[in-house]
Design a protein around this motif. Structure first.
Motif, PDB file in Angstrom:
ATOM      1  N   LYS A  64       0.834  -1.215   0.000  1.00 52.02           N
ATOM      2  CA  LYS A  64       0.000   0.000   0.000  1.00 52.02           C
ATOM      3  C   LYS A  64       0.862   1.256   0.000  1.00 52.02           C
ATOM      4  O   LYS A  64       0.491   2.269  -0.588  1.00 52.02           O
ATOM      5  CB  LYS A  64      -0.938  -0.030   1.209  1.00 52.02           C
ATOM      6  N   GLY A  67       1.735   3.060  -3.429  1.00 55.70           N
ATOM      7  CA  GLY A  67       0.780   4.008  -4.005  1.00 55.70           C
ATOM      8  C   GLY A  67       0.337   3.579  -5.391  1.00 55.70           C
ATOM      9  O   GLY A  67       0.984   2.768  -6.050  1.00 55.70           O
ATOM     10  N   THR A  72      -3.023  -0.573  -4.614  1.00 60.78           N
ATOM     11  CA  THR A  72      -4.195  -0.577  -3.734  1.00 60.78           C
ATOM     12  C   THR A  72      -5.006  -1.859  -3.907  1.00 60.78           C
ATOM     13  O   THR A  72      -5.488  -2.429  -2.931  1.00 60.78           O
ATOM     14  CB  THR A  72      -5.072   0.657  -4.011  1.00 60.78           C
ATOM     15  N   LYS A  73      -5.139  -2.324  -5.153  1.00 63.27           N
ATOM     16  CA  LYS A  73      -5.862  -3.575  -5.385  1.00 63.27           C
ATOM     17  C   LYS A  73      -5.122  -4.761  -4.768  1.00 63.27           C
ATOM     18  O   LYS A  73      -5.739  -5.622  -4.136  1.00 63.27           O
ATOM     19  CB  LYS A  73      -6.064  -3.797  -6.878  1.00 63.27           C
ATOM     20  N   HIS A  75      -3.079  -4.634  -2.296  1.00 64.07           N
ATOM     21  CA  HIS A  75      -3.228  -4.448  -0.857  1.00 64.07           C
ATOM     22  C   HIS A  75      -4.554  -5.047  -0.376  1.00 64.07           C
ATOM     23  O   HIS A  75      -4.596  -5.768   0.628  1.00 64.07           O
ATOM     24  CB  HIS A  75      -3.167  -2.956  -0.523  1.00 64.07           C
TER      25      HIS A  75
END
Length: 100
Positions: A64, A67, A72-73, A75
């Motif tokens: 995460k 960035g 994000t996915k 994560h």
């Protein structure tokens, strides 16, 4: 991307490259060190907790920090898998207590 954002992403990637495998290695060594004992069902509790919390969720936090949408996915997938494994560990300990 600004120069500062690229520098932060670079630092996050270098942390992931070092700490990610370290978390996985620690969880695997610790899980192997806990040899199965009677009752064997209980052995799944520490193994699931180690892999779920340390290996999967630890790496999810590091990913995460990179960035971006892809990070994000990843994560989210790692946190979801870690949560499911941790819930399995809690189920094992609960069912073991009920069996006593």
């Amino acid at each position: 991307m600004g120069e500062e954002a690229q520098a932060k992403a670079s630092v996050a990637k270098s942390r992931l490259m070092f700490w990610g495998p370290a978390f996985v290695l620690f969880a695997l060594v610790a899980a192997v060190a806990v040899t199965p004992f009677w009752p064997v069902w209980f052995w799944y509790h520490p193994a699931a907790m180690l892999v779920g919390y340390v290996a999967l969720m630890g790496n999810a936090v590091l990913v995460k920090k990179i960035g971006g949408l892809r990070a994000t996915k990843i994560h989210g997938y790692l946190m979801g898998a870690g949560s499911l494994l941790a819930l399995f560990g809690w189920y094992v300990i609960h069912s073991n207590k009920e069996a006593m």
